[in-house]
Design an enzyme around this catalytic site. Sequence first.
Site, PDB file in Angstrom:
ATOM      1  CG  HIS A  44       0.088   9.869  54.328  1.00 51.23           C
ATOM      2  ND1 HIS A  44      -0.225   8.533  54.436  1.00 51.23           N
ATOM      3  CD2 HIS A  44       1.437   9.938  54.172  1.00 51.23           C
ATOM      4  CE1 HIS A  44       0.892   7.825  54.354  1.00 51.23           C
ATOM      5  NE2 HIS A  44       1.913   8.660  54.193  1.00 51.23           N
TER       6      HIS A  44
ATOM      7  CG  ASP B  37      -2.817   3.924  53.731  1.00 53.48           C
ATOM      8  OD1 ASP B  37      -2.761   2.749  54.147  1.00 53.48           O
ATOM      9  OD2 ASP B  37      -1.848   4.698  53.770  1.00 53.48           O
TER      10      ASP B  37
ATOM     11  CG  HIS C  55       3.728   8.551  49.850  1.00 57.31           C
ATOM     12  ND1 HIS C  55       5.056   8.176  49.859  1.00 57.31           N
ATOM     13  CD2 HIS C  55       3.248   8.212  51.065  1.00 57.31           C
ATOM     14  CE1 HIS C  55       5.350   7.637  51.036  1.00 57.31           C
ATOM     15  NE2 HIS C  55       4.268   7.650  51.785  1.00 57.31           N
TER      16      HIS C  55
END
Length: 114
Positions: free
Chosen positions: A103, A31, A101
């Site tokens: 994380h 990220d 998505h």
Amino acid sequence: MSNSSIFKQIVEKKISANIIYEDKKITAFEDIKPKAPVHILIIPNIFIASLNDINKKNKDILGHMFYIAVNIAKEKKISKEGYRIVVNCNKNAGQEIEYLHMHLLGGKKLSVLL
């Protein structure tokens, strides 16, 4: 979906990202605004807008995403101390990009969410 989606562009190699894993089904990369020492995004290589768009044809992608997340956690040496996997679904939950998505967060003691 707009062709300008940042995740679509990463999958298509139109913009660079620090990719740490990829195969024919998923891509995982760091990220750019990490919330923890380890903050990896894991995305399918096919467009799925959110969890609400999981169906019979694409349901296996979730298992693969979790499997790879666990392997990355082991590689990053955060599996023993602990890590968090987060999937936000739509705006009220914090999904900022309309593209499924996951994380993977770890590397420090994480605050309790609920």
